[in-house]
Design an enzyme around this catalytic site. Sequence first.
Site, PDB file in Angstrom:
ATOM      1  N   ARG A  49       0.817  -1.225   0.000  1.00  0.00           N
ATOM      2  CA  ARG A  49       0.000   0.000   0.000  1.00  0.00           C
ATOM      3  C   ARG A  49       0.846   1.270   0.000  1.00  0.00           C
ATOM      4  O   ARG A  49       0.576   2.215  -0.731  1.00  0.00           O
ATOM      5  CB  ARG A  49      -0.897   0.032   1.237  1.00  0.00           C
ATOM      6  CG  ARG A  49      -1.971  -1.033   1.293  1.00  0.00           C
ATOM      7  CD  ARG A  49      -2.779  -0.784   2.558  1.00  0.00           C
ATOM      8  NE  ARG A  49      -3.782  -1.786   2.784  1.00  0.00           N
ATOM      9  CZ  ARG A  49      -3.569  -2.930   3.449  1.00  0.00           C
ATOM     10  NH1 ARG A  49      -2.376  -3.194   3.932  1.00  0.00           N
ATOM     11  NH2 ARG A  49      -4.544  -3.791   3.629  1.00  0.00           N
ATOM     12  N   ILE A  50       1.870   1.308   0.856  1.00  0.00           N
ATOM     13  CA  ILE A  50       2.683   2.533   0.965  1.00  0.00           C
ATOM     14  C   ILE A  50       3.544   2.690  -0.286  1.00  0.00           C
ATOM     15  O   ILE A  50       3.625   3.775  -0.876  1.00  0.00           O
ATOM     16  CB  ILE A  50       3.556   2.501   2.241  1.00  0.00           C
ATOM     17  CG1 ILE A  50       2.663   2.381   3.496  1.00  0.00           C
ATOM     18  CG2 ILE A  50       4.435   3.743   2.327  1.00  0.00           C
ATOM     19  CD1 ILE A  50       3.413   2.142   4.802  1.00  0.00           C
ATOM     20  N   THR A 107      11.896   4.506   4.670  1.00  0.00           N
ATOM     21  CA  THR A 107      10.873   5.029   5.592  1.00  0.00           C
ATOM     22  C   THR A 107      10.175   3.858   6.287  1.00  0.00           C
ATOM     23  O   THR A 107       9.117   4.043   6.898  1.00  0.00           O
ATOM     24  CB  THR A 107       9.803   5.858   4.838  1.00  0.00           C
ATOM     25  OG1 THR A 107       9.285   5.060   3.769  1.00  0.00           O
ATOM     26  CG2 THR A 107      10.350   7.151   4.297  1.00  0.00           C
ATOM     27  N   HIS A 133      11.660   9.617  12.329  1.00  0.00           N
ATOM     28  CA  HIS A 133      10.536   8.673  12.257  1.00  0.00           C
ATOM     29  C   HIS A 133       9.182   9.414  12.316  1.00  0.00           C
ATOM     30  O   HIS A 133       8.379   9.192  13.231  1.00  0.00           O
ATOM     31  CB  HIS A 133      10.650   7.623  13.378  1.00  0.00           C
ATOM     32  CG  HIS A 133       9.883   6.368  13.087  1.00  0.00           C
ATOM     33  ND1 HIS A 133      10.293   5.123  13.513  1.00  0.00           N
ATOM     34  CD2 HIS A 133       8.717   6.148  12.423  1.00  0.00           C
ATOM     35  CE1 HIS A 133       9.421   4.205  13.129  1.00  0.00           C
ATOM     36  NE2 HIS A 133       8.449   4.815  12.454  1.00  0.00           N
ATOM     37  N   ARG A 158      11.706   0.516   8.212  1.00  0.00           N
ATOM     38  CA  ARG A 158      12.313   0.225   9.510  1.00  0.00           C
ATOM     39  C   ARG A 158      13.827   0.285   9.355  1.00  0.00           C
ATOM     40  O   ARG A 158      14.372  -0.235   8.365  1.00  0.00           O
ATOM     41  CB  ARG A 158      11.932  -1.188   9.995  1.00  0.00           C
ATOM     42  CG  ARG A 158      10.539  -1.320  10.564  1.00  0.00           C
ATOM     43  CD  ARG A 158      10.385  -0.587  11.904  1.00  0.00           C
ATOM     44  NE  ARG A 158       9.036  -0.696  12.445  1.00  0.00           N
ATOM     45  CZ  ARG A 158       8.034   0.166  12.244  1.00  0.00           C
ATOM     46  NH1 ARG A 158       8.234   1.233  11.493  1.00  0.00           N
ATOM     47  NH2 ARG A 158       6.856  -0.027  12.802  1.00  0.00           N
ATOM     48  N   GLU A 207      17.331   3.561  16.753  1.00  0.00           N
ATOM     49  CA  GLU A 207      16.556   4.789  16.986  1.00  0.00           C
ATOM     50  C   GLU A 207      16.474   5.020  18.484  1.00  0.00           C
ATOM     51  O   GLU A 207      16.304   4.043  19.219  1.00  0.00           O
ATOM     52  CB  GLU A 207      15.130   4.645  16.438  1.00  0.00           C
ATOM     53  CG  GLU A 207      15.075   4.817  14.953  1.00  0.00           C
ATOM     54  CD  GLU A 207      13.668   4.677  14.373  1.00  0.00           C
ATOM     55  OE1 GLU A 207      12.683   4.814  15.133  1.00  0.00           O
ATOM     56  OE2 GLU A 207      13.556   4.415  13.180  1.00  0.00           O
TER      57      GLU A 207
HETATM   58  C1  8YV Z   1       4.361   4.939  14.165  1.00  0.00           C
HETATM   59  C2  8YV Z   1       5.128   3.356  12.309  1.00  0.00           C
HETATM   60  O1  8YV Z   1       4.574   6.289  14.361  1.00  0.00           O
HETATM   61  O2  8YV Z   1       2.966   2.548  11.859  1.00  0.00           O
HETATM   62  C3  8YV Z   1       4.145   2.283  11.960  1.00  0.00           C
HETATM   63  O3  8YV Z   1       4.583   1.136  11.780  1.00  0.00           O
HETATM   64  O4  8YV Z   1       6.285   3.165  12.223  1.00  0.00           O
HETATM   65  C4  8YV Z   1       4.660   4.713  12.731  1.00  0.00           C
HETATM   66  O5  8YV Z   1       3.507   5.047  12.025  1.00  0.00           O
HETATM   67  C5  8YV Z   1       5.144   4.228  15.216  1.00  0.00           C
HETATM   68  O6  8YV Z   1       5.184   2.856  15.055  1.00  0.00           O
HETATM   69  C6  8YV Z   1       4.538   4.552  16.577  1.00  0.00           C
HETATM   70  O7  8YV Z   1       3.415   3.776  16.876  1.00  0.00           O
END
Ligand code: 8YV
Length: 327
Positions: free
Chosen positions: A157-158, A237, A287, A239, A268
């Site tokens: 999706r992303i 964007t 992040h 991990r 992180e």
């Molecule tokens: C969140 C993210 O900000 O959805 C995810 O997997 O990495 C981010 O949208 C983060 O995980 C905090 O919950």
Amino acid sequence: MTKIFITREVPAEIKRLLTANGHHCSEWTEKRDLSLVELIAAAEDCDGLFSIGSSPKLNQDFFSACDHLKVVALCSVGYDHVDIAAATSHGIPVSNTPGVLSKATADTAFLLMQNVARKAIHKHKEILRNNWGFFDPTADLGVDLQGKTLGIYGLGRIGYEMAKMCRFAFEMPVIYHNRGRNEAAEKDLGAKKVSFTELLQTSDVLSIHANLTDETREMFNLEAFQQMKPSSIFINTARGGLHNEPDLRHALETGLIWGAGLDVTNPEPMAADNPLLNMPTVAILPHIGSATYETRMEMMRLTAQNLLAGLNGQRLLSCVNPDVYGE
Ligand code: 8YV
């Protein structure tokens, strides 16, 4: 009365969604991550967990201590911080928030790509250093994105949203590497599925949109960077664990690749003295992929809906361990 523990403070509107259905909510209000011990203590008499952020990890110890939970609703699309097999073995359904953050996260990848290509963060720092001086028409130039090839690792999706923007804004041909095919992206955007090697060798911009799993961990290491074009831009964007950060730094310092844009780092948070932060062709954000007002509200609403379903004994709307239902 059923009880829900929320691992961060959330807006009253979100809590109302839960309390209006007769549930009692308590929140973690300190401005630091709770420890695993604190989380287990807080969840001791709860029925549902509203989990925001990726710390502490919801590991085997957590699920063994909290096997009374009826539902764990994550306010994130990623769930690499959760031992899903342990949740399933204790019969606890877990949900995430797919879809609602796709556009915001893809926007962040697009923003990083442009920042790197035009050295925008570096140029801003030059003004702060009082270096907006003599105009030299060929000094410290960026690169065009028009017509360059976009490679996507993990086109879901992303990745689709990122590919769409690149295709329409800069007429970028799209290639991708996935286990399966993304037929919508092939049909709508002309995306072409390629091998991992071809993705590395052909992409001018290589953007990662895959989950972090044992299989994908540190896929982007020295061996991968060595196969990329010296003119290429690497964007992550997803991990930080998908890339090896010392290898990435080496690849940038030795010119194996040209630039990098990271919204996620490994580890992180990134230390303020990390040399990557001072490279002209590197752009780093803390992040913020899903960090818009609208998106975070949608994520919290979906998390609340998953909790309500779980506490009502219904199937979760976006369940990451459907085998918990015996499927
Ligand atoms: C969140 C993210 O900000 O959805 C995810 O997997 O990495 C981010 O949208 C983060 O995980 C905090 O919950």
